[in-house]
Design an enzyme around this catalytic site. Sequence first.
Site, PDB file in Angstrom:
ATOM      1  N   ASN A 188      -3.489   6.076   6.158  1.00  6.55           N
ATOM      2  CA  ASN A 188      -4.210   6.878   7.143  1.00  6.55           C
ATOM      3  C   ASN A 188      -4.876   5.983   8.185  1.00  6.55           C
ATOM      4  O   ASN A 188      -4.696   4.764   8.199  1.00  6.55           O
ATOM      5  CB  ASN A 188      -5.216   7.808   6.455  1.00  6.55           C
ATOM      6  CG  ASN A 188      -6.325   7.028   5.730  1.00  6.55           C
ATOM      7  OD1 ASN A 188      -6.560   5.843   5.983  1.00  6.55           O
ATOM      8  ND2 ASN A 188      -7.013   7.714   4.830  1.00  6.55           N
ATOM      9  N   SER A 201       4.382   9.669  12.685  1.00  6.24           N
ATOM     10  CA  SER A 201       5.841   9.659  12.696  1.00  6.24           C
ATOM     11  C   SER A 201       6.398  10.307  13.964  1.00  6.24           C
ATOM     12  O   SER A 201       5.761  11.171  14.580  1.00  6.24           O
ATOM     13  CB  SER A 201       6.381  10.395  11.468  1.00  6.24           C
ATOM     14  OG  SER A 201       7.771  10.207  11.351  1.00  6.24           O
ATOM     15  N   HIS A 209       5.231  16.010   8.539  1.00  6.58           N
ATOM     16  CA  HIS A 209       4.531  14.829   8.042  1.00  6.58           C
ATOM     17  C   HIS A 209       3.044  14.874   8.339  1.00  6.58           C
ATOM     18  O   HIS A 209       2.208  14.568   7.488  1.00  6.58           O
ATOM     19  CB  HIS A 209       5.105  13.571   8.703  1.00  6.58           C
ATOM     20  CG  HIS A 209       6.152  12.882   7.893  1.00  6.58           C
ATOM     21  ND1 HIS A 209       5.920  12.357   6.659  1.00  6.58           N
ATOM     22  CD2 HIS A 209       7.453  12.624   8.166  1.00  6.58           C
ATOM     23  CE1 HIS A 209       7.030  11.813   6.193  1.00  6.58           C
ATOM     24  NE2 HIS A 209       7.964  11.954   7.083  1.00  6.58           N
ATOM     25  N   ASP A 241      15.521   8.367   5.416  1.00  3.78           N
ATOM     26  CA  ASP A 241      14.203   8.341   4.781  1.00  3.78           C
ATOM     27  C   ASP A 241      14.293   8.023   3.295  1.00  3.78           C
ATOM     28  O   ASP A 241      13.419   7.354   2.745  1.00  3.78           O
ATOM     29  CB  ASP A 241      13.520   9.707   4.941  1.00  3.78           C
ATOM     30  CG  ASP A 241      12.469   9.705   6.036  1.00  3.78           C
ATOM     31  OD1 ASP A 241      12.278   8.655   6.673  1.00  3.78           O
ATOM     32  OD2 ASP A 241      11.842  10.758   6.246  1.00  3.78           O
ATOM     33  N   GLN A 294     -10.874   0.178   1.599  1.00  3.34           N
ATOM     34  CA  GLN A 294     -11.375  -0.690   0.541  1.00  3.34           C
ATOM     35  C   GLN A 294     -10.230  -1.401  -0.188  1.00  3.34           C
ATOM     36  O   GLN A 294     -10.362  -2.571  -0.592  1.00  3.34           O
ATOM     37  CB  GLN A 294     -12.255   0.085  -0.442  1.00  3.34           C
ATOM     38  CG  GLN A 294     -11.591   1.241  -1.162  1.00  3.34           C
ATOM     39  CD  GLN A 294     -11.709   2.561  -0.416  1.00  3.34           C
ATOM     40  OE1 GLN A 294     -11.824   2.588   0.802  1.00  3.34           O
ATOM     41  NE2 GLN A 294     -11.678   3.653  -1.167  1.00  3.34           N
ATOM     42  N   HIS A 313      -0.401 -39.215  22.125  1.00  2.00           N
ATOM     43  CA  HIS A 313       0.961 -38.822  21.749  1.00  2.00           C
ATOM     44  C   HIS A 313       1.953 -39.905  22.190  1.00  2.00           C
ATOM     45  O   HIS A 313       2.846 -40.301  21.431  1.00  2.00           O
ATOM     46  CB  HIS A 313       1.333 -37.487  22.405  1.00  2.00           C
ATOM     47  CG  HIS A 313       0.741 -36.284  21.728  1.00  2.00           C
ATOM     48  ND1 HIS A 313      -0.603 -36.086  21.612  1.00  2.00           N
ATOM     49  CD2 HIS A 313       1.334 -35.212  21.140  1.00  2.00           C
ATOM     50  CE1 HIS A 313      -0.838 -34.937  20.986  1.00  2.00           C
ATOM     51  NE2 HIS A 313       0.338 -34.388  20.673  1.00  2.00           N
ATOM     52  N   GLN A 336      10.163  15.978  10.620  1.00  2.00           N
ATOM     53  CA  GLN A 336       9.142  15.002  10.985  1.00  2.00           C
ATOM     54  C   GLN A 336       7.815  15.660  11.309  1.00  2.00           C
ATOM     55  O   GLN A 336       6.751  15.125  11.015  1.00  2.00           O
ATOM     56  CB  GLN A 336       9.613  14.165  12.183  1.00  2.00           C
ATOM     57  CG  GLN A 336      10.785  13.262  11.859  1.00  2.00           C
ATOM     58  CD  GLN A 336      10.513  12.407  10.625  1.00  2.00           C
ATOM     59  OE1 GLN A 336       9.688  11.512  10.645  1.00  2.00           O
ATOM     60  NE2 GLN A 336      11.209  12.699   9.538  1.00  2.00           N
ATOM     61  N   GLU A 346      10.627   6.046  16.995  1.00  2.00           N
ATOM     62  CA  GLU A 346      10.786   5.560  15.619  1.00  2.00           C
ATOM     63  C   GLU A 346      12.168   5.966  15.092  1.00  2.00           C
ATOM     64  O   GLU A 346      12.934   5.126  14.626  1.00  2.00           O
ATOM     65  CB  GLU A 346       9.680   6.167  14.759  1.00  2.00           C
ATOM     66  CG  GLU A 346       9.741   5.772  13.290  1.00  2.00           C
ATOM     67  CD  GLU A 346       8.723   6.535  12.459  1.00  2.00           C
ATOM     68  OE1 GLU A 346       8.434   6.081  11.332  1.00  2.00           O
ATOM     69  OE2 GLU A 346       8.213   7.588  12.914  1.00  2.00           O
ATOM     70  N   HIS A 347      12.475   7.247  15.153  1.00  2.00           N
ATOM     71  CA  HIS A 347      13.779   7.762  14.723  1.00  2.00           C
ATOM     72  C   HIS A 347      14.493   8.375  15.927  1.00  2.00           C
ATOM     73  O   HIS A 347      13.895   9.164  16.658  1.00  2.00           O
ATOM     74  CB  HIS A 347      13.631   8.857  13.666  1.00  2.00           C
ATOM     75  CG  HIS A 347      12.789   8.483  12.492  1.00  2.00           C
ATOM     76  ND1 HIS A 347      11.455   8.830  12.384  1.00  2.00           N
ATOM     77  CD2 HIS A 347      13.082   7.782  11.365  1.00  2.00           C
ATOM     78  CE1 HIS A 347      10.973   8.371  11.246  1.00  2.00           C
ATOM     79  NE2 HIS A 347      11.934   7.722  10.618  1.00  2.00           N
ATOM     80  N   TYR A 393       0.852  -1.188   0.000  1.00  2.00           N
ATOM     81  CA  TYR A 393       0.000   0.000   0.000  1.00  2.00           C
ATOM     82  C   TYR A 393       0.891   1.243   0.000  1.00  2.00           C
ATOM     83  O   TYR A 393       1.768   1.389   0.862  1.00  2.00           O
ATOM     84  CB  TYR A 393      -0.905   0.028   1.231  1.00  2.00           C
ATOM     85  CG  TYR A 393      -1.923   1.150   1.180  1.00  2.00           C
ATOM     86  CD1 TYR A 393      -3.192   0.929   0.658  1.00  2.00           C
ATOM     87  CD2 TYR A 393      -1.607   2.430   1.625  1.00  2.00           C
ATOM     88  CE1 TYR A 393      -4.118   1.955   0.577  1.00  2.00           C
ATOM     89  CE2 TYR A 393      -2.521   3.456   1.540  1.00  2.00           C
ATOM     90  CZ  TYR A 393      -3.777   3.225   1.016  1.00  2.00           C
ATOM     91  OH  TYR A 393      -4.692   4.251   0.929  1.00  2.00           O
ATOM     92  N   GLU A 411       1.463 -34.461  30.298  1.00  2.00           N
ATOM     93  CA  GLU A 411       0.466 -33.497  29.823  1.00  2.00           C
ATOM     94  C   GLU A 411      -0.894 -34.151  29.578  1.00  2.00           C
ATOM     95  O   GLU A 411      -1.821 -33.497  29.080  1.00  2.00           O
ATOM     96  CB  GLU A 411       0.969 -32.829  28.538  1.00  2.00           C
ATOM     97  CG  GLU A 411       2.206 -31.967  28.781  1.00  2.00           C
ATOM     98  CD  GLU A 411       2.635 -31.188  27.546  1.00  2.00           C
ATOM     99  OE1 GLU A 411       2.054 -31.415  26.454  1.00  2.00           O
ATOM    100  OE2 GLU A 411       3.533 -30.346  27.667  1.00  2.00           O
TER     101      GLU A 411
END
Length: 428
Positions: free
Chosen positions: A209, A232, A257, A356, A186, A415, A254, A322-323, A122, A410
């Site tokens: 999003n 971010s 963003h 990036d 979708q 088994h 950042q 993240e960074h 995506y 067990e």
Amino acid sequence: MRIMRAEQFGLKREVEYGTPEQNEAAMRIVGDVKAEGDAALLRYTEQLDRVKLDASQLRVTREEIEAAYDQVDAAFLTAIREAAVNIRKFHEKQLRNSWMDLQPDGTMLGQIMRPLKRVGVYVPGGKAAYPSSVLMNVIPAQVAGVPEIVMVTPPATGGKEGIDPYILVAAAEAGVKELYRVGGAQAIAALAYGTDTIAPVDKICGPGNIYVALAKRAVFGAVDIDSIAGPSEIVVLADETADASYIAADLLSQAEHDEMASAVLVTPSAELAEAVAAEVKRQLAELPRQEIARSSIDNYGAVLMVDTLADGIDVVNQLAPEHLEILTADPMKLLGFIENAGAIFLGPYSSEPVGDYFAGPNHIIPTNGTARFSSPVNVDDFLKKSSLIYYSKEALMKNGESIMTLARHEGLEGHARAIQIRLEKERE
């Protein structure tokens, strides 16, 4: 930009799982596409993206991609090709081989590595178009050996003209041969469950999003996903030797963003704190996306004061950003103490945009503190592993009693008997 003691700052941000209304909408869209296929896909594309298509128009044609090359500048084409080379080289070093271990008693144990067969990528197209995300998703999958990589992106990333030509060119340069003009929840549902036009995939990767994130969460289990990405984040750990203008620029890189992006400086230097706050204000006034960046800085940005760099490291490890940029006199000296960070940038010339776009490591990185337990997108994300067991007669005769003991402990007599029948027959 707020300046405060680190202990006053909310070190953990609430995970963004959306409002009840957003969750309901995402679930409805996913359910409709699962049940109706292309009909729902086209309906929501018209309703949400304001683009009316028929099923034959969903797939982007070779002619459209070739035409996109006439719309991008030569400098971009050179840069995207150079970046692709760097990204491929980095990810090729992550490849692991299958292995087998033969024991003296004839037992063979091992692990077989196989690529996923079909992966969906995506590529978002909301507040901006991101050709770089095409490379970061597609190239690791290619390196892993995934034979079928399908990409989806909203139909109007380039406005009324359709898909942004830079995204189309990036897809072509990355080697994508199957591309559809569909976005949002979708698109995620179509990738997960399939329609008459889009065949289902085994895994879905790529940021989007809130509706994309919620849809990915909804389809997980039917398919694998890379993560549920949040806004971010950047944290800069700096001492008095750092350049305030560099730090301010990196924080804003950042903040621009998303209004919910987080930009934080951690420092023991009061002088640097004041200088960075002033520099952020100055640079913000000149930034084209200043409204987005200002909202981010006002709501989620801060300068956190600590007594020592050691205290700053503790704060960083709690934030698990993240960074992370380390701008100190000797950043390598601190590296060993960093436990939680998605990507670590060392020194004044390793600005976050270097990662990036160009250096090679993946820019799809865990957010919202999940760097405590997860990693950037990598080749392993597109591989599956099968365990291999070949047990010899000698090994079974030697270890069978132990296996039966554990099974019966067990309460699984079936088994135990599966082993016992072999032992008894071999002992006759």
